[in-house]
Design a protein around this motif. Sequence first.
Motif, PDB file in Angstrom:
ATOM      1  N   ALA A  13       0.835  -1.200   0.000  1.00 41.89           N
ATOM      2  CA  ALA A  13       0.000   0.000   0.000  1.00 41.89           C
ATOM      3  C   ALA A  13       0.874   1.256   0.000  1.00 41.89           C
ATOM      4  O   ALA A  13       0.545   2.250  -0.661  1.00 41.89           O
ATOM      5  N   THR A  14       2.000   1.215   0.705  1.00 41.81           N
ATOM      6  CA  THR A  14       2.928   2.344   0.711  1.00 41.81           C
ATOM      7  C   THR A  14       3.508   2.572  -0.678  1.00 41.81           C
ATOM      8  O   THR A  14       3.594   3.716  -1.157  1.00 41.81           O
ATOM      9  N   VAL A  15       3.894   1.485  -1.338  1.00 40.86           N
ATOM     10  CA  VAL A  15       4.417   1.582  -2.705  1.00 40.86           C
ATOM     11  C   VAL A  15       3.353   2.171  -3.629  1.00 40.86           C
ATOM     12  O   VAL A  15       3.627   3.069  -4.433  1.00 40.86           O
ATOM     13  N   ALA A  16       2.114   1.689  -3.505  1.00 39.22           N
ATOM     14  CA  ALA A  16       1.019   2.180  -4.344  1.00 39.22           C
ATOM     15  C   ALA A  16       0.736   3.650  -4.058  1.00 39.22           C
ATOM     16  O   ALA A  16       0.507   4.446  -4.980  1.00 39.22           O
ATOM     17  N   MET A  74     -12.554  -7.255  -0.951  1.00 34.72           N
ATOM     18  CA  MET A  74     -11.925  -6.277  -1.836  1.00 34.72           C
ATOM     19  C   MET A  74     -10.408  -6.276  -1.721  1.00 34.72           C
ATOM     20  O   MET A  74      -9.720  -5.839  -2.648  1.00 34.72           O
ATOM     21  N   VAL A  75      -9.869  -6.770  -0.606  1.00 30.48           N
ATOM     22  CA  VAL A  75      -8.411  -6.829  -0.463  1.00 30.48           C
ATOM     23  C   VAL A  75      -7.799  -7.772  -1.500  1.00 30.48           C
ATOM     24  O   VAL A  75      -6.909  -7.367  -2.251  1.00 30.48           O
ATOM     25  N   PRO A  76      -8.236  -9.040  -1.598  1.00 29.18           N
ATOM     26  CA  PRO A  76      -7.652  -9.892  -2.638  1.00 29.18           C
ATOM     27  C   PRO A  76      -8.008  -9.440  -4.049  1.00 29.18           C
ATOM     28  O   PRO A  76      -7.206  -9.621  -4.973  1.00 29.18           O
ATOM     29  N   VAL A  77      -9.167  -8.839  -4.231  1.00 28.63           N
ATOM     30  CA  VAL A  77      -9.524  -8.307  -5.550  1.00 28.63           C
ATOM     31  C   VAL A  77      -8.553  -7.193  -5.933  1.00 28.63           C
ATOM     32  O   VAL A  77      -8.044  -7.151  -7.061  1.00 28.63           O
ATOM     33  N   THR A  78      -8.257  -6.316  -4.986  1.00 27.85           N
ATOM     34  CA  THR A  78      -7.286  -5.247  -5.229  1.00 27.85           C
ATOM     35  C   THR A  78      -5.906  -5.830  -5.526  1.00 27.85           C
ATOM     36  O   THR A  78      -5.203  -5.370  -6.432  1.00 27.85           O
ATOM     37  N   ALA A  79      -5.520  -6.851  -4.780  1.00 28.04           N
ATOM     38  CA  ALA A  79      -4.215  -7.487  -5.001  1.00 28.04           C
ATOM     39  C   ALA A  79      -4.148  -8.108  -6.393  1.00 28.04           C
ATOM     40  O   ALA A  79      -3.117  -8.012  -7.075  1.00 28.04           O
ATOM     41  N   LEU A  80      -5.223  -8.732  -6.844  1.00 29.02           N
ATOM     42  CA  LEU A  80      -5.246  -9.311  -8.193  1.00 29.02           C
ATOM     43  C   LEU A  80      -5.156  -8.223  -9.261  1.00 29.02           C
ATOM     44  O   LEU A  80      -4.466  -8.389 -10.272  1.00 29.02           O
ATOM     45  N   CYS A  81      -5.816  -7.098  -9.027  1.00 28.16           N
ATOM     46  CA  CYS A  81      -5.704  -5.975  -9.967  1.00 28.16           C
ATOM     47  C   CYS A  81      -4.280  -5.424  -9.977  1.00 28.16           C
ATOM     48  O   CYS A  81      -3.767  -5.046 -11.032  1.00 28.16           O
ATOM     49  N   TRP A  82      -3.641  -5.401  -8.805  1.00 33.27           N
ATOM     50  CA  TRP A  82      -2.252  -4.934  -8.733  1.00 33.27           C
ATOM     51  C   TRP A  82      -1.346  -5.863  -9.544  1.00 33.27           C
ATOM     52  O   TRP A  82      -0.407  -5.403 -10.194  1.00 33.27           O
ATOM     53  N   MET A  86       1.176  -4.748 -12.462  1.00 38.30           N
ATOM     54  CA  MET A  86       2.606  -5.056 -12.460  1.00 38.30           C
ATOM     55  C   MET A  86       3.034  -5.796 -13.723  1.00 38.30           C
ATOM     56  O   MET A  86       4.149  -5.609 -14.203  1.00 38.30           O
ATOM     57  N   VAL A  87       2.160  -6.614 -14.275  1.00 36.54           N
ATOM     58  CA  VAL A  87       2.486  -7.274 -15.544  1.00 36.54           C
ATOM     59  C   VAL A  87       2.688  -6.207 -16.618  1.00 36.54           C
ATOM     60  O   VAL A  87       3.652  -6.244 -17.383  1.00 36.54           O
ATOM     61  N   GLY A  88       1.796  -5.218 -16.654  1.00 35.98           N
ATOM     62  CA  GLY A  88       1.946  -4.120 -17.606  1.00 35.98           C
ATOM     63  C   GLY A  88       3.224  -3.334 -17.370  1.00 35.98           C
ATOM     64  O   GLY A  88       3.926  -2.959 -18.315  1.00 35.98           O
ATOM     65  N   ALA A  89       3.554  -3.085 -16.111  1.00 35.92           N
ATOM     66  CA  ALA A  89       4.784  -2.360 -15.785  1.00 35.92           C
ATOM     67  C   ALA A  89       6.009  -3.165 -16.199  1.00 35.92           C
ATOM     68  O   ALA A  89       6.986  -2.606 -16.721  1.00 35.92           O
ATOM     69  N   MET A  90       5.972  -4.470 -15.999  1.00 40.06           N
ATOM     70  CA  MET A  90       7.106  -5.324 -16.367  1.00 40.06           C
ATOM     71  C   MET A  90       7.311  -5.321 -17.882  1.00 40.06           C
ATOM     72  O   MET A  90       8.452  -5.244 -18.357  1.00 40.06           O
ATOM     73  N   VAL A  91       6.229  -5.392 -18.624  1.00 36.44           N
ATOM     74  CA  VAL A  91       6.328  -5.354 -20.092  1.00 36.44           C
ATOM     75  C   VAL A  91       6.888  -4.013 -20.539  1.00 36.44           C
ATOM     76  O   VAL A  91       7.796  -3.950 -21.380  1.00 36.44           O
ATOM     77  N   THR A  92       6.373  -2.929 -19.971  1.00 41.55           N
ATOM     78  CA  THR A  92       6.818  -1.585 -20.351  1.00 41.55           C
ATOM     79  C   THR A  92       8.308  -1.399 -20.063  1.00 41.55           C
ATOM     80  O   THR A  92       9.065  -0.940 -20.923  1.00 41.55           O
ATOM     81  N   HIS A  93       8.733  -1.740 -18.844  1.00 41.81           N
ATOM     82  CA  HIS A  93      10.150  -1.573 -18.497  1.00 41.81           C
ATOM     83  C   HIS A  93      11.036  -2.555 -19.271  1.00 41.81           C
ATOM     84  O   HIS A  93      12.176  -2.228 -19.605  1.00 41.81           O
ATOM     85  N   GLY A  94      10.515  -3.744 -19.541  1.00 42.11           N
ATOM     86  CA  GLY A  94      11.281  -4.716 -20.330  1.00 42.11           C
ATOM     87  C   GLY A  94      11.555  -4.216 -21.732  1.00 42.11           C
ATOM     88  O   GLY A  94      12.655  -4.398 -22.265  1.00 42.11           O
ATOM     89  N   ARG A  95      10.582  -3.571 -22.336  1.00 39.89           N
ATOM     90  CA  ARG A  95      10.766  -3.024 -23.684  1.00 39.89           C
ATOM     91  C   ARG A  95      11.837  -1.938 -23.714  1.00 39.89           C
ATOM     92  O   ARG A  95      12.487  -1.732 -24.734  1.00 39.89           O
ATOM     93  N   LEU A  96      12.012  -1.261 -22.592  1.00 41.48           N
ATOM     94  CA  LEU A  96      13.023  -0.202 -22.508  1.00 41.48           C
ATOM     95  C   LEU A  96      14.365  -0.725 -22.013  1.00 41.48           C
ATOM     96  O   LEU A  96      15.305   0.048 -21.837  1.00 41.48           O
ATOM     97  N   ASN A 105       9.374  -4.803 -10.105  1.00 41.83           N
ATOM     98  CA  ASN A 105       7.950  -5.015 -10.352  1.00 41.83           C
ATOM     99  C   ASN A 105       7.544  -6.460 -10.092  1.00 41.83           C
ATOM    100  O   ASN A 105       6.436  -6.724  -9.619  1.00 41.83           O
ATOM    101  N   SER A 106       8.437  -7.409 -10.382  1.00 42.68           N
ATOM    102  CA  SER A 106       8.112  -8.809 -10.119  1.00 42.68           C
ATOM    103  C   SER A 106       8.042  -9.080  -8.612  1.00 42.68           C
ATOM    104  O   SER A 106       7.237  -9.903  -8.169  1.00 42.68           O
ATOM    105  N   VAL A 107       8.840  -8.372  -7.828  1.00 39.75           N
ATOM    106  CA  VAL A 107       8.741  -8.497  -6.362  1.00 39.75           C
ATOM    107  C   VAL A 107       7.390  -7.968  -5.898  1.00 39.75           C
ATOM    108  O   VAL A 107       6.714  -8.602  -5.084  1.00 39.75           O
ATOM    109  N   TYR A 108       6.974  -6.814  -6.424  1.00 36.68           N
ATOM    110  CA  TYR A 108       5.660  -6.271  -6.078  1.00 36.68           C
ATOM    111  C   TYR A 108       4.547  -7.234  -6.495  1.00 36.68           C
ATOM    112  O   TYR A 108       3.563  -7.400  -5.775  1.00 36.68           O
ATOM    113  N   LEU A 109       4.711  -7.859  -7.647  1.00 36.74           N
ATOM    114  CA  LEU A 109       3.740  -8.840  -8.123  1.00 36.74           C
ATOM    115  C   LEU A 109       3.649 -10.014  -7.152  1.00 36.74           C
ATOM    116  O   LEU A 109       2.551 -10.459  -6.796  1.00 36.74           O
ATOM    117  N   LEU A 110       4.788 -10.512  -6.696  1.00 35.53           N
ATOM    118  CA  LEU A 110       4.799 -11.630  -5.754  1.00 35.53           C
ATOM    119  C   LEU A 110       4.177 -11.242  -4.420  1.00 35.53           C
ATOM    120  O   LEU A 110       3.466 -12.054  -3.804  1.00 35.53           O
TER     121      LEU A 110
END
Length: 122
Positions: A13-16, A74-82, A86-96, A105-110
């Motif tokens: 939540a702090t990271v978000a 809503m907590v696990p629903v929010t976590a699933l949305c996160w 993070m998958v989108g963030a990983m793809v974006t940063h991977g392309r760069l 981002n994979s740590v945040y995903l885990l």
Amino acid sequence: MDLALWITAGLLATVALLGGITKTFVPKEKLAAQHGGEWTRDAGAGFLKTLGILELLAAVGLILPAALDIAPVMVPVTALCWILLMVGAMVTHGRLGQFKLVMLNSVYLLLAAFIAWGHLAA
């Protein structure tokens, strides 16, 4: 286990919250000038603000439903949305070629997967 879930949710939540504040209130040009923010050059200002607001909502959704015992599902629903975010963030940063950020981002995903699993298994 409950303590581990609270600590993990608080950390995520702090990271978000920090990411949400940054994307919502810091000008796009300033974000683009920072390491890791290069992707914002090609993103619209509205898109960045939308991501920021979603991250602010994620910070709330990871803590308040369980803390207030109002719709705690809503907590696990929010976590699933996160996880999706993070998958989108990983793809974006991977392309760069920003593989350190992909790993972060994979740590945040885990962490989000642990939160989702812990709340759904309970």
